[in-house]
Design a protein around this motif. Structure first.
Motif, PDB file in Angstrom:
ATOM      1  N   LEU A  55       0.861  -1.179   0.000  1.00 32.24           N
ATOM      2  CA  LEU A  55       0.000   0.000   0.000  1.00 32.24           C
ATOM      3  C   LEU A  55       0.898   1.229   0.000  1.00 32.24           C
ATOM      4  O   LEU A  55       1.676   1.430   0.932  1.00 32.24           O
ATOM      5  CB  LEU A  55      -0.899   0.001   1.239  1.00 32.24           C
ATOM      6  N   VAL A  56       0.824   2.026  -1.053  1.00 36.23           N
ATOM      7  CA  VAL A  56       1.646   3.230  -1.172  1.00 36.23           C
ATOM      8  C   VAL A  56       0.820   4.433  -0.757  1.00 36.23           C
ATOM      9  O   VAL A  56      -0.283   4.654  -1.271  1.00 36.23           O
ATOM     10  CB  VAL A  56       2.154   3.406  -2.620  1.00 36.23           C
ATOM     11  N   LEU A  57       1.339   5.211   0.182  1.00 31.70           N
ATOM     12  CA  LEU A  57       0.664   6.407   0.663  1.00 31.70           C
ATOM     13  C   LEU A  57       1.521   7.639   0.400  1.00 31.70           C
ATOM     14  O   LEU A  57       2.721   7.648   0.687  1.00 31.70           O
ATOM     15  CB  LEU A  57       0.389   6.314   2.167  1.00 31.70           C
ATOM     16  N   ASN A  58       0.878   8.671  -0.140  1.00 31.09           N
ATOM     17  CA  ASN A  58       1.533   9.956  -0.371  1.00 31.09           C
ATOM     18  C   ASN A  58       0.657  11.013   0.290  1.00 31.09           C
ATOM     19  O   ASN A  58      -0.338  11.456  -0.280  1.00 31.09           O
ATOM     20  CB  ASN A  58       1.672  10.211  -1.878  1.00 31.09           C
ATOM     21  N   ALA A  59       1.014  11.368   1.523  1.00 31.92           N
ATOM     22  CA  ALA A  59       0.192  12.284   2.309  1.00 31.92           C
ATOM     23  C   ALA A  59       0.659  13.719   2.116  1.00 31.92           C
ATOM     24  O   ALA A  59       1.833  14.038   2.322  1.00 31.92           O
ATOM     25  CB  ALA A  59       0.245  11.907   3.786  1.00 31.92           C
ATOM     26  N   GLY A  60      -0.278  14.582   1.715  1.00 26.75           N
ATOM     27  CA  GLY A  60      -0.024  16.010   1.643  1.00 26.75           C
ATOM     28  C   GLY A  60      -0.664  16.698   2.833  1.00 26.75           C
ATOM     29  O   GLY A  60      -1.274  16.051   3.687  1.00 26.75           O
ATOM     30  N   SER A  61      -0.558  18.023   2.901  1.00 25.91           N
ATOM     31  CA  SER A  61      -1.095  18.739   4.054  1.00 25.91           C
ATOM     32  C   SER A  61      -2.598  18.562   4.192  1.00 25.91           C
ATOM     33  O   SER A  61      -3.125  18.521   5.313  1.00 25.91           O
ATOM     34  CB  SER A  61      -0.747  20.223   3.952  1.00 25.91           C
ATOM     35  N   SER A  62      -3.312  18.454   3.084  1.00 15.22           N
ATOM     36  CA  SER A  62      -4.765  18.254   3.139  1.00 15.22           C
ATOM     37  C   SER A  62      -5.212  17.180   2.149  1.00 15.22           C
ATOM     38  O   SER A  62      -6.364  17.164   1.716  1.00 15.22           O
ATOM     39  CB  SER A  62      -5.496  19.569   2.842  1.00 15.22           C
TER      40      SER A  62
END
Length: 406
Positions: free
Chosen positions: A11-18
């Protein structure tokens, strides 16, 4: 879907500020089981678009934080027949923008690693804190699945000293970790490797220029399998003209804006990162809209486009000199893969250097790797779709595999 089908997936996650972009991918077969993006996290009208098993849905709902977004994402997976808790995932791979001087390889996330990423977050205050939020959410909701950080700066860690060093007082630079780090490294590494594979040539015997042109944009010069220069610097603000970022500018402008215009540091940060680039020049940062405006005779759109191309050509020319011999020039990312006019204008009138673009090949729209140069072009010009999620998944799986073997 059975757990056997997804066993070993990442599972690849790319979290930004929102925001939270995600993909469930099998590193070996490249099969994508599901993907999506949650946006406006923190608002009552946040949205999440989810694609799975040929079906695409968008839902509007309150998502107060990233933990809620990951919880809702997991619910959508379950509705489609994938229970992430029992799916046999090998890892959760996290995109982390800045690795500083510490992280230059994909790294198993531990409390000590989280502490260090937190410490160096001052180098990327708009990105690393958001990445950490995604890491925390995954570790809480999937506690039995190892998390791995893959760092945007890692590929450029070993830039030659002459390319990595700013000409400022060495004591100040060393004390505060001021150097050129480079970004989009996962994409540059993946695309340059794919270019070598496409051409059927050894990666470590290829001299390449890779142009990652999206809303964020960067260029790299890669010689014999190692980057020797890149356009982004200590932050992703340096280099090419981008969607909302200025790229290169006289540092004196920052001083002028502070001393004479009386803008504060945060105001200048917002101006240069979010209100500059194409958006600052013509009010738009979507290349499709800019192209439409140019076709309709909009002078500000034309001027913005010309400035964008001018900066791009400067970097291409500089990297041709630095490389000495250029075997391939590759375009990738949203603009690079889809804007035929950008590719044509960036390399226009360079026949004397052995660069010849085939107009029909360049006009072809495809999601496949392809050559857009003529048969007699001395330099191969390619379009290679980037796949940062697959690259992150592969690196994360390799780290976990090595850890298990050890």
């Amino acid at each position: 879907m059975s757990a056997a089908a997804t066993a070993g997936a990442v599972l690849v996650l790319n979290a930004g500020s929102s925001s939270l972009k995600y993909q469930l991918v099998q590193p070996d077969t490249e099969e994508v089981f599901a993907e999506g993006i949650a946006e406006r996290i923190g608002d009552h009208d946040a949205s999440i678009t989810h694609e799975q098993a040929g079906s695409k849905t968008t839902e509007i709902r309150a998502m107060p934080d990233h933990l809620a977004a990951v919880e809702f994402m997991m619910g959508l997976f379950a509705e489609g027949g994938i229970d992430l808790g029992t799916a046999g995932l090998s890892a959760v791979g996290h995109r982390v923008v800045h690795g500083g001087r510490t992280f230059y390889e994909p790294t198993l996330i531990t409390p000590e690693v989280i502490s260090e990423i937190t410490r160096i977050s001052s180098l990327a205050p708009l990105h690393n804190p958001a990445n950490l939020i995604g890491i925390a959410a995954a570790r809480e909701l999937l506690p039995d699945v190892p998390s791995v950080g893959v760092f945007d700066t890692a590929f450029f860690h070993a830039l030659p000293d002459a390319a990595a060093t700013y000409a400022i007082d060495r004591g100040v630079a060393d004390l505060h970790a001021i150097r050129r780090y480079g970004f989009h490294g996962t994409s540059h590494e993946y695309v340059s490797g794919q270019a070598a594979e496409f051409l059927g040539r050894p990666y470590d015997d290829l001299h390449q220029i890779v142009l990652h042109l999206g809303n964020g944009a960067s260029a790299s010069a890669i010689s014999d399998g190692a980057p020797i220069d890149t356009s982004m610097g200590m932050t992703p603000l340096e280099g090419l003209v981008m969607g909302t970022r200025s790229g290169d500018l006289d540092p004196g402008i920052v001083l002028h804006l502070n001393r004479v215009v009386h803008l504060g540091v945060d105001q200048i940060d917002t101006l240069l990162n979010k209100q500059s680039g194409l958006k600052g020049l013509c009010g738009e940062n979507d290349f499709r809209t800019i192209t439409e405006k140019m076709d309709a005779g909009d002078e500000s759109a034309r001027r913005a486009y010309d400035i964008y191309i001018n900066r791009l050509r400067k970097y291409i020319g500089a990297y041709m000199i630095q490389l000495g011999r250029v075997d391939a020039i590759t375009f990738t990312a949203g603009v690079g893969e889809n804007a035929a006019s950008v590719r044509a204008d960036a390399l226009a009138d360079l026949e004397m250097y052995g660069i010849r673009i085939d107009a029909e090949r360049n006009a072809l729209r495809s999601r496949e790797p392809r050559r857009i140069s003529t048969a007699d072009s001395a330099i191969d010009v390619l379009v290679i779709p980037t796949n940062e999620e697959l690259a992150i998944a592969r690196q994360a799986a390799e780290v976990v595999g090595s850890s298990s073997a050890g």
